[in-house]
Motif scaffolding. Structure first.
Motif, PDB file in Angstrom:
ATOM      1  N   ILE A 145       0.854  -1.184   0.000  1.00  0.00           N
ATOM      2  CA  ILE A 145       0.000   0.000   0.000  1.00  0.00           C
ATOM      3  C   ILE A 145       0.894   1.240   0.000  1.00  0.00           C
ATOM      4  N   ALA A 146       0.492   2.241  -0.768  1.00  0.00           N
ATOM      5  CA  ALA A 146       1.275   3.474  -0.867  1.00  0.00           C
ATOM      6  C   ALA A 146       1.224   4.223   0.467  1.00  0.00           C
ATOM      7  N   HIS A 147       2.382   4.654   0.922  1.00  0.00           N
ATOM      8  CA  HIS A 147       2.475   5.395   2.173  1.00  0.00           C
ATOM      9  C   HIS A 147       3.749   6.224   2.164  1.00  0.00           C
ATOM     10  N   SER A 148       3.865   7.110   3.137  1.00  0.00           N
ATOM     11  CA  SER A 148       5.101   7.883   3.262  1.00  0.00           C
ATOM     12  C   SER A 148       5.494   7.975   4.731  1.00  0.00           C
ATOM     13  N   LYS A 149       6.806   8.105   4.937  1.00  0.00           N
ATOM     14  CA  LYS A 149       7.376   8.238   6.278  1.00  0.00           C
ATOM     15  C   LYS A 149       8.392   9.382   6.213  1.00  0.00           C
ATOM     16  N   PRO A 150       7.911  10.624   6.198  1.00  0.00           N
ATOM     17  CA  PRO A 150       8.824  11.755   5.996  1.00  0.00           C
ATOM     18  C   PRO A 150       9.894  11.910   7.068  1.00  0.00           C
ATOM     19  N   THR A 151       9.598  11.509   8.287  1.00  0.00           N
ATOM     20  CA  THR A 151      10.600  11.629   9.353  1.00  0.00           C
ATOM     21  C   THR A 151      11.216  10.288   9.705  1.00  0.00           C
ATOM     22  N   GLY A 152      10.791   9.234   9.003  1.00  0.00           N
ATOM     23  CA  GLY A 152      11.310   7.913   9.267  1.00  0.00           C
ATOM     24  C   GLY A 152      10.564   7.176  10.364  1.00  0.00           C
ATOM     25  N   LYS A 153       9.592   7.836  10.990  1.00  0.00           N
ATOM     26  CA  LYS A 153       8.851   7.193  12.071  1.00  0.00           C
ATOM     27  C   LYS A 153       7.362   7.105  11.739  1.00  0.00           C
ATOM     28  N   LYS A 154       6.694   8.236  11.751  1.00  0.00           N
ATOM     29  CA  LYS A 154       5.246   8.247  11.544  1.00  0.00           C
ATOM     30  C   LYS A 154       4.899   7.897  10.099  1.00  0.00           C
ATOM     31  N   ILE A 155       3.810   7.148   9.954  1.00  0.00           N
ATOM     32  CA  ILE A 155       3.349   6.711   8.642  1.00  0.00           C
ATOM     33  C   ILE A 155       2.141   7.552   8.244  1.00  0.00           C
ATOM     34  N   TYR A 156       2.153   8.029   6.995  1.00  0.00           N
ATOM     35  CA  TYR A 156       1.050   8.822   6.468  1.00  0.00           C
ATOM     36  C   TYR A 156       0.548   8.210   5.171  1.00  0.00           C
ATOM     37  N   PHE A 157      -0.716   8.450   4.890  1.00  0.00           N
ATOM     38  CA  PHE A 157      -1.358   7.933   3.689  1.00  0.00           C
ATOM     39  C   PHE A 157      -2.103   9.053   2.984  1.00  0.00           C
ATOM     40  N   GLU A 158      -2.081   9.027   1.648  1.00  0.00           N
ATOM     41  CA  GLU A 158      -2.920   9.936   0.878  1.00  0.00           C
ATOM     42  C   GLU A 158      -4.295   9.285   0.760  1.00  0.00           C
ATOM     43  N   ARG A 159      -5.332  10.049   1.071  1.00  0.00           N
ATOM     44  CA  ARG A 159      -6.686   9.513   1.051  1.00  0.00           C
ATOM     45  C   ARG A 159      -7.042   8.956  -0.326  1.00  0.00           C
ATOM     46  N   GLU A 160      -6.654   9.646  -1.388  1.00  0.00           N
ATOM     47  CA  GLU A 160      -6.961   9.185  -2.746  1.00  0.00           C
ATOM     48  C   GLU A 160      -6.302   7.836  -3.043  1.00  0.00           C
TER      49      GLU A 160
END
Length: 97
Positions: A50-65
């Protein structure tokens, strides 16, 4: 007591409406939005399913789209949609001959 329950329901409704407006969701918000458990979302991120990002290397974020696209992946077509595809395919191949 009934007033408190109504307020709690209203808060839940507002939270849900807010999730549908946000473009970037945290892991917990993504879990609420999709109905998938936190552990399953962790597994999907670990396997890059699943597409996700970890900009700080810890917290995981997802784009709603992208969550929406993931949830639509593997959609099952109705019989009428399949029949239409067959009809279109047969007609295209008939014209080529």
């Amino acid at each position: 007591m009934e007033a408190i329950e109504r307020l709690e329901r209203k808060i839940d409704e507002l939270r849900t409406a807010f999730l549908f407006k946000k473009s970037i969701l945290t892991l917990k918000e993504a879990s609420e939005y999709t109905g998938l458990s936190l552990s399953y979302l962790y597994k999907l991120t670990h396997t890059n399913a699943i597409a996700h990002s970890k900009p700080t290397g810890k917290k995981i974020y997802f784009e709603r789209e992208k969550l929406d696209a993931f949830m639509k992946n593997g959609a099952v077509k109705t019989i009428s949609e399949l029949e239409e595809e067959v009809y279109s395919h047969v007609n295209r191949n008939r014209r080529k001959r």
